[in-house]
Design a protein around this motif. Structure first.
Motif, PDB file in Angstrom:
ATOM      1  N   ILE A  36       0.838  -1.203   0.000  1.00  0.00           N
ATOM      2  CA  ILE A  36       0.000   0.000   0.000  1.00  0.00           C
ATOM      3  C   ILE A  36       0.870   1.250   0.000  1.00  0.00           C
ATOM      4  O   ILE A  36       0.642   2.192  -0.774  1.00  0.00           O
ATOM      5  N   TYR A 129      -8.712   3.399   7.199  1.00  0.00           N
ATOM      6  CA  TYR A 129      -9.015   2.090   6.633  1.00  0.00           C
ATOM      7  C   TYR A 129      -8.275   0.995   7.401  1.00  0.00           C
ATOM      8  O   TYR A 129      -7.097   1.162   7.752  1.00  0.00           O
ATOM      9  N   TYR A 131      -7.509  -3.226   7.325  1.00  0.00           N
ATOM     10  CA  TYR A 131      -7.620  -4.498   6.609  1.00  0.00           C
ATOM     11  C   TYR A 131      -7.021  -5.610   7.444  1.00  0.00           C
ATOM     12  O   TYR A 131      -5.910  -5.493   7.966  1.00  0.00           O
ATOM     13  N   PHE A 138     -12.302  -6.037   5.554  1.00  0.00           N
ATOM     14  CA  PHE A 138     -11.896  -4.654   5.269  1.00  0.00           C
ATOM     15  C   PHE A 138     -12.999  -3.700   5.693  1.00  0.00           C
ATOM     16  O   PHE A 138     -14.162  -3.869   5.324  1.00  0.00           O
ATOM     17  N   ASN A 155     -17.265  -2.061  -0.212  1.00  0.00           N
ATOM     18  CA  ASN A 155     -16.899  -2.726  -1.465  1.00  0.00           C
ATOM     19  C   ASN A 155     -17.238  -1.822  -2.641  1.00  0.00           C
ATOM     20  O   ASN A 155     -18.394  -1.465  -2.859  1.00  0.00           O
ATOM     21  N   SER A 159     -11.927   6.312  -2.441  1.00  0.00           N
ATOM     22  CA  SER A 159     -11.408   7.257  -1.457  1.00  0.00           C
ATOM     23  C   SER A 159     -11.523   8.686  -1.978  1.00  0.00           C
ATOM     24  O   SER A 159     -10.978   8.999  -3.049  1.00  0.00           O
ATOM     25  N   SER A 165      -9.813   2.975  -5.486  1.00  0.00           N
ATOM     26  CA  SER A 165     -11.032   2.228  -5.163  1.00  0.00           C
ATOM     27  C   SER A 165     -10.673   0.875  -4.573  1.00  0.00           C
ATOM     28  O   SER A 165      -9.583   0.343  -4.811  1.00  0.00           O
ATOM     29  N   PHE A 166     -11.613   0.312  -3.825  1.00  0.00           N
ATOM     30  CA  PHE A 166     -11.383  -0.943  -3.115  1.00  0.00           C
ATOM     31  C   PHE A 166     -12.404  -1.992  -3.559  1.00  0.00           C
ATOM     32  O   PHE A 166     -13.593  -1.707  -3.612  1.00  0.00           O
ATOM     33  N   GLN A 167     -11.898  -3.188  -3.872  1.00  0.00           N
ATOM     34  CA  GLN A 167     -12.758  -4.317  -4.213  1.00  0.00           C
ATOM     35  C   GLN A 167     -12.391  -5.493  -3.320  1.00  0.00           C
ATOM     36  O   GLN A 167     -11.253  -5.961  -3.346  1.00  0.00           O
ATOM     37  N   LEU A 173      -8.238  -8.456  -0.763  1.00  0.00           N
ATOM     38  CA  LEU A 173      -8.585  -7.065  -1.058  1.00  0.00           C
ATOM     39  C   LEU A 173      -7.813  -6.634  -2.296  1.00  0.00           C
ATOM     40  O   LEU A 173      -6.595  -6.813  -2.379  1.00  0.00           O
ATOM     41  N   GLU A 174      -8.513  -6.027  -3.248  1.00  0.00           N
ATOM     42  CA  GLU A 174      -7.873  -5.475  -4.433  1.00  0.00           C
ATOM     43  C   GLU A 174      -8.050  -3.967  -4.414  1.00  0.00           C
ATOM     44  O   GLU A 174      -9.143  -3.463  -4.138  1.00  0.00           O
ATOM     45  N   ILE A 175      -6.967  -3.262  -4.697  1.00  0.00           N
ATOM     46  CA  ILE A 175      -6.981  -1.793  -4.698  1.00  0.00           C
ATOM     47  C   ILE A 175      -6.615  -1.322  -6.096  1.00  0.00           C
ATOM     48  O   ILE A 175      -5.664  -1.835  -6.697  1.00  0.00           O
TER      49      ILE A 175
END
Length: 245
Positions: A36, A129, A131, A138, A155, A159, A165-167, A173-175
């Protein structure tokens, strides 16, 4: 007479660069912190006044070195990049980190996370945030007035400050960056660089081959021209005008 500072007075004016705590309790937590932090560094590399740091002590109050926190990742808009031993807010135009990430490890306790939430809420964090890579959980909070309130649907959340964005998938977790590119680990980034290098080499090989073919065609054309010139000269020697044949 020179006044001697007492130990207590001295300690109030010392702001250690380390709190003696480990950056991470395990490899998974460390990998997430680095991923990150480094991807945010890359995202804002061309923006001079955005400072990104990982596991970095933040002192919000001058004169009190007991009030401090070391977010796993923090982002400060409005402050220049550059090396620091710690983030002393009064030396940074009194700008608090606006975005903070915490990556949980098995050693984290609910009381500790509650304390961190209250700290970030009190000292001006806008987005917070958390995680948990072990549980793939998350959550996030956003400032509303004086409080950090839970984001009801995280989901797909974008931000407001970072634009990322976060999935949350079933596995992880995918950013994603604002341009749609995914956050990658350093190993994945290196693999991508290697693939791009290989593609570039393949393209260069293709260009070289095309160049060679073009040179061969040019040589053939020149040879044909030379043969035509010789034939024209022979015809002229025989009294024949090749242009009228």
């Amino acid at each position: 007479m020179i006044q001697q500072l007492t130990t207590d007075t001295k300690s109030e004016n010392i702001y250690p660069d380390s709190d003696g705590q480990l950056m991470a309790d395990n490899t998974k937590q460390f990998r997430w912190i680095v991923t990150i932090k480094e991807n945010l560094e890359i995202l804002f590399a061309e923006v001079a006044d955005i400072f990104v740091a990982g596991d970095f002590l933040w002192y919000p109050v001058k004169g009190n070195n007991k009030i401090r926190q070391a977010p796993d990742v923090m982002v400060v808009f409005g402050r220049p990049k550059g090396d620091r031993g710690s983030y002393k807010q009064w030396e940074e135009n009194n700008i608090a980190p606006q975005v903070v990430f915490e990556i949980l490890s098995p050693g984290n306790r609910p009381q500790e996370m509650t304390r961190k939430l209250l700290f970030y809420q009190q000292y001006g964090v806008e987005e917070y945030y958390i995680y948990d890579p072990d549980e793939n959980d998350f959550v996030g909070s956003i400032r509303v007035g004086m409080s950090l309130e839970a984001i009801p649907e995280i989901n797909g959340w974008v931000s407001p400050r970072l634009g990322i964005s976060f999935q949350l998938t079933a596995e992880t977790l995918e950013i994603y960056r604002p341009d749609g590119d995914k956050f990658f680990t350093s190993v994945e980034l290196d693999q991508l660089r290697e693939l791009e290098k290989q593609r570039a080499e393949q393209i260069q090989q293709q260009l070289d081959q095309e160049k060679q073919r073009a040179e061969q065609i040019q040589q053939q054309l020149e040879q044909e021209k030379q043969r035509a010139d010789r034939l024209a000269e022979i015809l002229r020697q025989k009294g024949i005008d090749p242009d009228n044949v």
